[in-house]
Design a protein around this motif. Structure first.
Motif: not given
Ligand SMILES: O=c1ccn([C@@H]2O[C@H](COP(=O)(O)O)[C@@H](O)[C@H]2O)c(=O)[nH]1
Length: 300
Positions: A57-59, A64-69, A96-99
């Motif tokens: 789930v971390r990965e 997702v965060v990296e793809a849509v930021a 995830t929140i920190a990312a």
């Protein structure tokens, strides 16, 4: 982060910088209205070739965060899919929140909390506390122990520049049994909307485009808001609309449900975007296609 200041309204401490409603309004105007749900279902982990554990789930979530930021207004990690792995899963949620914070991507933690008195103080500290590692930019709350029980979370949100989304008309058909019921002749959902509107008054009077106290109103609820007299336009806070994609909601439904409040809608889609992964380019393309459709829908 800006300093916390003391309100002159007697309603508690107020954040001195831009509140969540203002920041969300700016993000939606700049990037389109879409919120991408981060729901690492077992089936999606398998499809992405990831293990059904906290590392998986971390990965998944960081990809997702990296793809849509920078490309969508917000993301919404679903806490349940992290909680199921215990403390390691919660650590993955914190990362995830920190990312999101590092990527300047607004993060709504979908935890649907709500309880009485000092227990609610605990949830407010956890999900909205100034230095809490579980605090994103906003959290979803359940008002079914009474709207006023949410006061500690509302106060914490206003004190830290964060926001809340209170369940009003949820996207699932079973929600109607409670949310459409009458309390002293008024539908429960309408009462919740009125109380959210009251909680936004100070920020709106101070000139914010949107207050920080939002509602959850599903993209699938059809004419329910109109029929029940839920005045979405009067809320003056963000309206999180899950149910886009896999649950059948789309641009047409968003226009229908939110006719009077399209500028405040944050439509959310999880599976419909996530099944395009794991390739980051494919994920982004799926999110952009939905975002474009919704951008036209809310433009009127
Ligand atoms: O009324 C509600 C409130 C929250 N949700 C949450 O949103 C996502 C929906 O996922 P999809 O894959 O886009 O259907 C999920 O986390 C729900 O718990 C909702 O659906 N309806």
């Amino acid at each position: 982060m800006s300093a916390i200041t003391t309100s002159t309204t007697g309603a508690g401490e107020r954040f001195a910088g831009a509140g969540f409603g203002t920041r969300l309004s700016e993000a939606m105007a700049a990037r389109g209205p879409l919120c991408v749900g981060i729901d690492p279902h077992v089936g999606l982990l398998q499809r992405w070739g990831l293990p059904d554990d906290a590392r998986g789930v971390r990965e998944f979530s960081l990809r997702v965060v990296e793809a849509v930021a920078g490309q969508v207004a917000a993301v919404k990690p679903q806490s349940a899919f992290f909680e199921r792995y215990g403390s390691a899963g919660m650590a993955a949620l914190e990362e995830t929140i920190a990312a999101c914070r590092a990527a300047d991507l607004l993060c709504v933690v979908d935890a649907k909390r709500g309880d009485i008195g000092t227990t609610m103080d605990g949830y407010a500290d956890a999900f909205l506390g100034k230095d809490s590692t579980l605090a994103g930019d906003a959290v979803t709350l359940s008002p079914y122990l009474g709207f006023e029980t949410l006061r500690p979370a509302i106060d914490a949100a206003l004190a830290t520049g964060r926001g809340v989304f209170v369940l009003a008309l949820t996207s699932n058909p079973e929600g109607a049994q409670v949310q459409h019921a009458l309390a002293d002749g008024v539908p429960v959902a309408a009462l919740i909307a009125r109380q959210a509107a009251a909680a936004n008054a100070v920020e709106i009077e101070a000139g914010a485009p949107l207050g920080s106290i939002g509602l959850v109103v599903g993209a699938t609820v059809g004419s329910a808001a109109r029929h029940l007299g839920v005045d979405l336009g009067a809320v003056r806070g963000p309206l999180l609309a899950p149910g886009v994609g896999a649950q059948g909601g789309g641009a047409a439904q968003i226009r229908d449900v939110f006719a009077e409040a399209l500028g405040a809608v944050l439509p959310s889609s999880s599976r419909d975007v996530l099944r395009a992964g794991p390739d980051a380019g494919d994920l982004l393309a799926a999110a952009q296609a939905i975002n474009e459709e919704l951008r036209h829908a809310v433009a009127g």
